[in-house]
Design a protein around this motif. Structure first.
Motif, PDB file in Angstrom:
ATOM      1  N   LEU A  24       5.879  30.078  27.510  1.00 27.78           N
ATOM      2  CA  LEU A  24       5.551  29.316  28.497  1.00 27.78           C
ATOM      3  C   LEU A  24       4.408  27.996  26.829  1.00 27.78           C
ATOM      4  CD1 LEU A  24       3.779  31.444  30.781  1.00 27.78           C
ATOM      5  CD2 LEU A  24       5.454  29.956  30.830  1.00 27.78           C
ATOM      6  N   ASN A  25       4.329  27.116  27.636  1.00 25.48           N
ATOM      7  CA  ASN A  25       3.423  25.510  27.458  1.00 25.48           C
ATOM      8  C   ASN A  25       2.763  25.300  29.023  1.00 25.48           C
ATOM      9  OD1 ASN A  25       4.738  24.951  24.868  1.00 25.48           O
ATOM     10  ND2 ASN A  25       6.358  25.310  25.821  1.00 25.48           N
ATOM     11  N   TYR A  26       1.595  24.726  28.447  1.00 26.26           N
ATOM     12  CA  TYR A  26       0.878  23.773  29.601  1.00 26.26           C
ATOM     13  C   TYR A  26       1.342  23.293  30.735  1.00 26.26           C
ATOM     14  CZ  TYR A  26      -3.807  21.870  31.543  1.00 26.26           C
ATOM     15  OH  TYR A  26      -4.039  21.194  32.733  1.00 26.26           O
ATOM     16  N   ALA A  27       2.458  22.099  30.188  1.00 24.21           N
ATOM     17  CA  ALA A  27       3.355  21.442  31.348  1.00 24.21           C
ATOM     18  C   ALA A  27       3.675  22.751  32.414  1.00 24.21           C
ATOM     19  CB  ALA A  27       4.535  20.700  30.949  1.00 24.21           C
ATOM     20  N   ASP A  28       4.223  23.667  31.490  1.00 19.02           N
ATOM     21  CA  ASP A  28       4.558  24.794  32.819  1.00 19.02           C
ATOM     22  C   ASP A  28       3.468  26.075  34.027  1.00 19.02           C
ATOM     23  OD1 ASP A  28       7.057  25.207  31.845  1.00 19.02           O
ATOM     24  OD2 ASP A  28       6.535  26.110  29.965  1.00 19.02           O
ATOM     25  N   ILE A  29       1.880  25.585  33.382  1.00 19.29           N
ATOM     26  CA  ILE A  29       0.944  26.483  34.635  1.00 19.29           C
ATOM     27  C   ILE A  29       0.013  25.061  34.643  1.00 19.29           C
ATOM     28  CG2 ILE A  29       2.255  28.708  34.068  1.00 19.29           C
ATOM     29  CD1 ILE A  29      -0.088  28.691  32.224  1.00 19.29           C
TER      30      ILE A  29
END
Length: 340
Positions: A24-29
């Motif tokens: 998970l990267n920030y763009a995912d959440i």
């Protein structure tokens, strides 16, 4: 030849270990303004024995206790407290209490909270923000962060908190909730220790708090799919431990069917006791007193109430702001109280 076979075996084992692990990267959440998040309070589940790779967590039997909590995500710049939180880019709006955060490609940080209540202003500001998680987030990743904040209710009290938060990703797999099954879920184990020193009209109170959480994250969800928490507080005289659970409710709440009203409280501000008026005689309900950190400090099951009010002792609680919530099957009554 044996060395070659051994190398191939190690490579295959490593490949089988890494394939399928979610990242998970920030763009995912990433949070986006104007999003409404609905969360169900549920019973606590101990998942400490369900760690590791390729887990299948099943919480399909958990049902919400009362009506869901609703969160609105707003841009920090749109709030009146924006100047106090220059490094925050979004906030949760929960009953006009704004919880400020900063999210970027590296991490998500807790920046504090602020609210206005009947002429009072209460603010928590982190001089050293609390890092919730760092990116990329994947199985085996971990981190530790020190934090420091000051909370002040002008004219009543102030408190300073210092602590350390550690987290590690200790599992991944599929997660089944009452509303469906989710794949590529990461389980984050959090341990947090803090010391809070309060100055209440010249009386200094020191509170030690230990928090352990198991948090389930997945891509495309701005709030964790599930959180199970154990919080222990010790003021030097008494040690209390409470547990709680929360699940993301992906179903929309029909507010037309949910009556929401304010509870009548007296006195407010309160010092030693609090009288709560019960709106109607009820066959079933749950009354909770919750701190702004989410800890349930009082809970009463209401069954066939014969009295129109409940009187609670609050002399032993740390001074500050609390949420009072009364939940029935179809109604929600909420109010805030200041303990001075």
């Amino acid at each position: 030849m044996k060395s070659l076979l051994l190398c191939l075996f190690v490579l295959l084992a490593f490949a089988s270990y890494t394939i399928g692990q979610p990242v998970l990267n920030y763009a995912d959440i990433a949070f986006s303004a104007q999003t409404n998040i609905s969360v169900d309070s549920v019973s606590f589940v101990d998942v400490s024995g369900e760690l590791g790779a390729n887990q299948s967590w099943d919480f399909s039997n958990l049902s919400g206790e009362g009506s869901p909590f609703s969160y609105d995500v707003v841009e920090t710049a749109s709030t009146i407290f924006a100047p106090e939180y220059p490094n925050s880019n979004f906030a949760y709006d929960v009953m006009d209490i704004l919880f400020f955060w900063n999210g970027n490609s590296d991490k998500i940080e807790d920046m504090g909270f602020a609210m206005m209540f009947e002429g009072y202003t209460m603010m928590q500001v982190y001089s050293n923000p609390k890092t919730q998680i760092e990116f990329p987030l994947t199985y085996g990743s971990s981190g530790t962060d020190d934090f420091e904040n000051t909370t002040e209710l002008v004219g009543f009290f102030s408190s300073d908190e210092t602590g350390t938060r550690s987290w590690s990703v200790e599992g991944y797999g599929s997660l089944t909730l009452p509303n469906g099954t989710f794949d590529d879920v990461l389980l984050v184990h959090v341990n947090e220790n803090s010391t809070t020193v309060q100055d209440v009209f010249g009386t200094v109170i020191e509170l030690e708090t230990t928090t352990e959480e198991y948090i389930f994250y997945a891509a495309d969800f701005q709030f964790p799919l599930a959180i199970f928490s154990t919080i222990t507080t010790d003021d030097g005289f008494q040690e209390d431990t409470s547990t709680s659970g929360a699940l993301l409710n992906t179903q929309s709440v029909d507010v037309a069917e949910l009556a929401m009203s304010d509870l009548r409280l007296a006195p407010n501000p309160a010092t030693n006791y609090l009288r709560i008026n019960i709106p109607t005689l009820m066959d079933r309900g749950v009354l909770q007193v919750t701190s702004l950190t989410g800890q349930v400090v009082r809970e009463i099951q209401l069954t066939g109430q014969a009295s129109v009010h409940i009187e609670l002792s609050v002399a032993d609680l740390p001074r500050g702001m609390y949420l009072i919530q009364l939940r029935t099957e179809n109604e929600m009554f909420r109010s805030k109280v200041v303990l001075e």
